[in-house]
Design a protein around this motif. Structure first.
Motif, PDB file in Angstrom:
ATOM      1  N   ILE A 199      -4.206   6.162  17.127  1.00 46.22           N
ATOM      2  CA  ILE A 199      -5.111   7.122  16.501  1.00 46.22           C
ATOM      3  C   ILE A 199      -4.326   8.149  15.698  1.00 46.22           C
ATOM      4  O   ILE A 199      -4.669   8.471  14.551  1.00 46.22           O
ATOM      5  CB  ILE A 199      -5.978   7.813  17.570  1.00 46.22           C
ATOM      6  N   ILE A 200      -3.262   8.683  16.287  1.00 43.91           N
ATOM      7  CA  ILE A 200      -2.446   9.691  15.609  1.00 43.91           C
ATOM      8  C   ILE A 200      -1.814   9.110  14.348  1.00 43.91           C
ATOM      9  O   ILE A 200      -1.827   9.718  13.273  1.00 43.91           O
ATOM     10  CB  ILE A 200      -1.363  10.232  16.564  1.00 43.91           C
ATOM     11  N   LEU A 201      -1.280   7.907  14.453  1.00 45.76           N
ATOM     12  CA  LEU A 201      -0.630   7.290  13.298  1.00 45.76           C
ATOM     13  C   LEU A 201      -1.623   7.022  12.177  1.00 45.76           C
ATOM     14  O   LEU A 201      -1.338   7.276  11.000  1.00 45.76           O
ATOM     15  CB  LEU A 201       0.063   5.994  13.712  1.00 45.76           C
ATOM     16  N   VAL A 202      -2.809   6.513  12.520  1.00 42.06           N
ATOM     17  CA  VAL A 202      -3.819   6.215  11.498  1.00 42.06           C
ATOM     18  C   VAL A 202      -4.246   7.494  10.790  1.00 42.06           C
ATOM     19  O   VAL A 202      -4.346   7.531   9.556  1.00 42.06           O
ATOM     20  CB  VAL A 202      -5.037   5.503  12.126  1.00 42.06           C
ATOM     21  N   LEU A 203      -4.489   8.566  11.543  1.00 40.55           N
ATOM     22  CA  LEU A 203      -4.928   9.801  10.901  1.00 40.55           C
ATOM     23  C   LEU A 203      -3.807  10.401  10.046  1.00 40.55           C
ATOM     24  O   LEU A 203      -4.069  10.979   8.982  1.00 40.55           O
ATOM     25  CB  LEU A 203      -5.409  10.814  11.933  1.00 40.55           C
ATOM     26  N   GLN A 204      -2.568  10.239  10.478  1.00 42.44           N
ATOM     27  CA  GLN A 204      -1.457  10.674   9.642  1.00 42.44           C
ATOM     28  C   GLN A 204      -1.503   9.993   8.286  1.00 42.44           C
ATOM     29  O   GLN A 204      -1.354  10.645   7.242  1.00 42.44           O
ATOM     30  CB  GLN A 204      -0.116  10.344  10.317  1.00 42.44           C
ATOM     31  N   ARG A 205      -1.702   8.693   8.290  1.00 44.56           N
ATOM     32  CA  ARG A 205      -1.747   7.950   7.024  1.00 44.56           C
ATOM     33  C   ARG A 205      -2.927   8.416   6.173  1.00 44.56           C
ATOM     34  O   ARG A 205      -2.808   8.538   4.953  1.00 44.56           O
ATOM     35  CB  ARG A 205      -1.859   6.454   7.287  1.00 44.56           C
ATOM     36  N   LEU A 206      -4.062   8.673   6.797  1.00 41.16           N
ATOM     37  CA  LEU A 206      -5.230   9.121   6.042  1.00 41.16           C
ATOM     38  C   LEU A 206      -4.977  10.486   5.398  1.00 41.16           C
ATOM     39  O   LEU A 206      -5.374  10.727   4.251  1.00 41.16           O
ATOM     40  CB  LEU A 206      -6.453   9.195   6.954  1.00 41.16           C
ATOM     41  N   ILE A 207      -4.318  11.378   6.121  1.00 38.84           N
ATOM     42  CA  ILE A 207      -4.008  12.700   5.559  1.00 38.84           C
ATOM     43  C   ILE A 207      -3.003  12.566   4.422  1.00 38.84           C
ATOM     44  O   ILE A 207      -3.169  13.142   3.334  1.00 38.84           O
ATOM     45  CB  ILE A 207      -3.467  13.645   6.655  1.00 38.84           C
ATOM     46  N   GLU A 208      -1.953  11.805   4.651  1.00 43.42           N
ATOM     47  CA  GLU A 208      -0.867  11.695   3.673  1.00 43.42           C
ATOM     48  C   GLU A 208      -1.299  11.013   2.380  1.00 43.42           C
ATOM     49  O   GLU A 208      -0.804  11.343   1.303  1.00 43.42           O
ATOM     50  CB  GLU A 208       0.308  10.924   4.283  1.00 43.42           C
ATOM     51  N   HIS A 209      -2.242  10.064   2.479  1.00 43.49           N
ATOM     52  CA  HIS A 209      -2.596   9.247   1.314  1.00 43.49           C
ATOM     53  C   HIS A 209      -4.073   9.384   0.937  1.00 43.49           C
ATOM     54  O   HIS A 209      -4.603   8.508   0.255  1.00 43.49           O
ATOM     55  CB  HIS A 209      -2.276   7.776   1.603  1.00 43.49           C
ATOM     56  N   HIS A 210      -4.716  10.479   1.340  1.00 42.52           N
ATOM     57  CA  HIS A 210      -6.169  10.570   1.140  1.00 42.52           C
ATOM     58  C   HIS A 210      -6.552  10.476  -0.335  1.00 42.52           C
ATOM     59  O   HIS A 210      -7.577   9.886  -0.673  1.00 42.52           O
ATOM     60  CB  HIS A 210      -6.712  11.861   1.760  1.00 42.52           C
ATOM     61  N   HIS A 211      -5.748  11.030  -1.221  1.00 50.50           N
ATOM     62  CA  HIS A 211      -6.138  11.029  -2.631  1.00 50.50           C
ATOM     63  C   HIS A 211      -6.228   9.603  -3.170  1.00 50.50           C
ATOM     64  O   HIS A 211      -7.241   9.213  -3.754  1.00 50.50           O
ATOM     65  CB  HIS A 211      -5.145  11.845  -3.459  1.00 50.50           C
ATOM     66  N   SER A 212      -5.190   8.816  -2.937  1.00 51.93           N
ATOM     67  CA  SER A 212      -5.194   7.449  -3.473  1.00 51.93           C
ATOM     68  C   SER A 212      -6.177   6.559  -2.715  1.00 51.93           C
ATOM     69  O   SER A 212      -6.775   5.653  -3.302  1.00 51.93           O
ATOM     70  CB  SER A 212      -3.785   6.847  -3.409  1.00 51.93           C
ATOM     71  N   LEU A 213      -6.367   6.802  -1.421  1.00 49.04           N
ATOM     72  CA  LEU A 213      -7.263   5.958  -0.633  1.00 49.04           C
ATOM     73  C   LEU A 213      -8.719   6.083  -1.085  1.00 49.04           C
ATOM     74  O   LEU A 213      -9.494   5.135  -0.962  1.00 49.04           O
ATOM     75  CB  LEU A 213      -7.155   6.312   0.856  1.00 49.04           C
ATOM     76  N   PHE A 214      -9.094   7.242  -1.601  1.00 49.41           N
ATOM     77  CA  PHE A 214     -10.473   7.443  -2.029  1.00 49.41           C
ATOM     78  C   PHE A 214     -10.669   7.226  -3.531  1.00 49.41           C
ATOM     79  O   PHE A 214     -11.731   7.524  -4.062  1.00 49.41           O
ATOM     80  CB  PHE A 214     -10.936   8.856  -1.648  1.00 49.41           C
ATOM     81  N   MET A 215      -9.662   6.698  -4.196  1.00 46.99           N
ATOM     82  CA  MET A 215      -9.778   6.383  -5.615  1.00 46.99           C
ATOM     83  C   MET A 215      -9.803   4.877  -5.786  1.00 46.99           C
ATOM     84  O   MET A 215      -8.943   4.172  -5.273  1.00 46.99           O
ATOM     85  CB  MET A 215      -8.591   6.975  -6.383  1.00 46.99           C
ATOM     86  N   VAL A 216     -10.791   4.388  -6.512  1.00 42.34           N
ATOM     87  CA  VAL A 216     -10.922   2.950  -6.715  1.00 42.34           C
ATOM     88  C   VAL A 216     -10.009   2.515  -7.850  1.00 42.34           C
ATOM     89  O   VAL A 216     -10.036   3.102  -8.935  1.00 42.34           O
ATOM     90  CB  VAL A 216     -12.383   2.583  -7.034  1.00 42.34           C
ATOM     91  N   SER A 217      -9.213   1.473  -7.615  1.00 43.25           N
ATOM     92  CA  SER A 217      -8.232   1.028  -8.606  1.00 43.25           C
ATOM     93  C   SER A 217      -8.910   0.414  -9.822  1.00 43.25           C
ATOM     94  O   SER A 217     -10.044  -0.067  -9.761  1.00 43.25           O
ATOM     95  CB  SER A 217      -7.288  -0.001  -7.983  1.00 43.25           C
ATOM     96  N   ALA A 218      -8.192   0.397 -10.931  1.00 37.25           N
ATOM     97  CA  ALA A 218      -8.708  -0.231 -12.155  1.00 37.25           C
ATOM     98  C   ALA A 218      -8.971  -1.713 -11.926  1.00 37.25           C
ATOM     99  O   ALA A 218      -9.947  -2.270 -12.442  1.00 37.25           O
ATOM    100  CB  ALA A 218      -7.716  -0.035 -13.294  1.00 37.25           C
ATOM    101  N   GLU A 219      -8.110  -2.366 -11.127  1.00 36.36           N
ATOM    102  CA  GLU A 219      -8.283  -3.792 -10.861  1.00 36.36           C
ATOM    103  C   GLU A 219      -9.596  -4.053 -10.112  1.00 36.36           C
ATOM    104  O   GLU A 219     -10.329  -4.986 -10.432  1.00 36.36           O
ATOM    105  CB  GLU A 219      -7.101  -4.324 -10.041  1.00 36.36           C
ATOM    106  N   LEU A 220      -9.880  -3.209  -9.127  1.00 37.25           N
ATOM    107  CA  LEU A 220     -11.122  -3.389  -8.371  1.00 37.25           C
ATOM    108  C   LEU A 220     -12.334  -3.084  -9.247  1.00 37.25           C
ATOM    109  O   LEU A 220     -13.377  -3.744  -9.140  1.00 37.25           O
ATOM    110  CB  LEU A 220     -11.112  -2.508  -7.125  1.00 37.25           C
ATOM    111  N   GLN A 221     -12.210  -2.100 -10.114  1.00 35.55           N
ATOM    112  CA  GLN A 221     -13.301  -1.810 -11.037  1.00 35.55           C
ATOM    113  C   GLN A 221     -13.584  -3.024 -11.926  1.00 35.55           C
ATOM    114  O   GLN A 221     -14.744  -3.356 -12.194  1.00 35.55           O
ATOM    115  CB  GLN A 221     -12.953  -0.605 -11.900  1.00 35.55           C
ATOM    116  N   CYS A 222     -12.527  -3.682 -12.396  1.00 31.93           N
ATOM    117  CA  CYS A 222     -12.711  -4.884 -13.226  1.00 31.93           C
ATOM    118  C   CYS A 222     -13.402  -5.985 -12.430  1.00 31.93           C
ATOM    119  O   CYS A 222     -14.260  -6.706 -12.965  1.00 31.93           O
ATOM    120  CB  CYS A 222     -11.359  -5.365 -13.751  1.00 31.93           C
ATOM    121  N   ASP A 223     -13.021  -6.128 -11.147  1.00 37.09           N
ATOM    122  CA  ASP A 223     -13.680  -7.127 -10.305  1.00 37.09           C
ATOM    123  C   ASP A 223     -15.172  -6.831 -10.178  1.00 37.09           C
ATOM    124  O   ASP A 223     -16.017  -7.736 -10.252  1.00 37.09           O
ATOM    125  CB  ASP A 223     -13.031  -7.165  -8.915  1.00 37.09           C
ATOM    126  N   VAL A 224     -15.499  -5.549  -9.965  1.00 37.40           N
ATOM    127  CA  VAL A 224     -16.900  -5.155  -9.860  1.00 37.40           C
ATOM    128  C   VAL A 224     -17.633  -5.482 -11.157  1.00 37.40           C
ATOM    129  O   VAL A 224     -18.748  -6.023 -11.154  1.00 37.40           O
ATOM    130  CB  VAL A 224     -17.010  -3.645  -9.541  1.00 37.40           C
TER     131      VAL A 224
END
Length: 267
Positions: A223-248
């Motif tokens: 739990i601690i490790l997962v939340l660490q990753r979410l805090i450290e990378h929250h900006h990129s994790l909540f941004m949809v990549s251009a590649e995924l947008q193209c797939d959509v």
């Protein structure tokens, strides 16, 4: 949609109009990129920002008054004052938190709200999936976390993003610093690891409040490790990549061309 980061916003002038219409970044992420006078982005959700008032008010108060408070979230609070604030929020009052409220009371209120949510901020049916990412490494871990975040209901997604932004800001003030006049500004000592230790069990819950068994060591560490990753990378994790947008976009061309026309008309 199943995620709250879906909003139509402005892309570069060279971008396809269709991709522009399908841009899925949250409007609050891109406010700094917009010039004054432009209209607000059109959202694919009827409500663009679904964060409980109590969470937003607590985070804003602590960002304003508590970033230099040593041991924030670990120092005791007044149970009576916390209960009074909680009752005011529960009663639907427009509670205004200012400098007269204790930082430690507001911090305790935020933790209590997250702990006592009927369905935890990360829904319990995704508990095992999120914990499984703790054994992953590198890009695979972040890609899996992002896909899991896309499964969150809009309110949960928006609230989690607001909280993670706040926690990242608290962590940036963990160490002591110096102001322009050369005076030392004390750090709050709340590193990402410390914050993940405090908030992890409140966000990732296996059992309902009052039904919890003691977590085993492996789950607690995960739990601690997962939340660490979410805090450290929250900006990129909540941004949809251009590649995924193209797939959509490609899928919509094949399955729902009317949706693209609708989005373009709204744009």
């Amino acid at each position: 949609g199943a995620m709250s980061v879906d909003s139509i916003t402005d892309l570069s002038n060279n971008a396809s109009e269709l991709l522009e219409a399908l841009q899925l970044s949250h409007p609050h992420e891109l406010e700094s990129c917009r010039s004054w006078g432009k209209k607000k982005p059109l959202s694919l959700n009827p409500i663009t920002w679904q964060v409980p008032r109590i969470v937003d008010r607590c985070c804003t108060h602590l960002e304003t008054h508590g970033l230099q408070t040593v041991g924030i979230f670990r120092v005791g609070s007044s149970k009576k004052r916390v209960q009074q604030l909680r009752e005011e929020f529960d009663g639907g009052l427009d509670v205004y938190l200012d400098e007269h409220q204790s930082v430690h009371d507001v911090a305790a209120l935020l933790k209590e709200f997250l702990r006592d949510m009927p369905d935890s901020l990360i829904p319990r049916e995704l508990y095992g999936a999120f914990l499984s990412t703790a054994t992953m490494e590198g890009p695979a871990q972040l890609e899996t976390l992002q896909l899991l975040l896309f499964l969150l209901p809009p309110c949960h997604s928006d609230t989690l993003l607001r909280l993670l932004r706040f926690l990242a800001r608290v962590a940036r003030h963990a160490e002591s610093s110096w102001d322009p006049q050369g005076r030392q500004v004390p750090g709050n000592k709340m590193t990402v690891s410390n914050l993940a230790t405090v908030f992890g069990p409140n966000i990732l819950q296996k059992e309902k409040p009052g039904e919890k068994d003691a977590l085993n060591f492996e789950d607690s560490a995960a739990i601690i490790l997962v939340l660490q990753r979410l805090i450290e990378h929250h900006h990129s994790l909540f941004m949809v990549s251009a590649e995924l947008q193209c797939d959509v976009l490609r899928r919509l061309f094949q399955t729902d061309p009317d949706v693209i026309e609708y989005l373009l008309r709204r744009k």
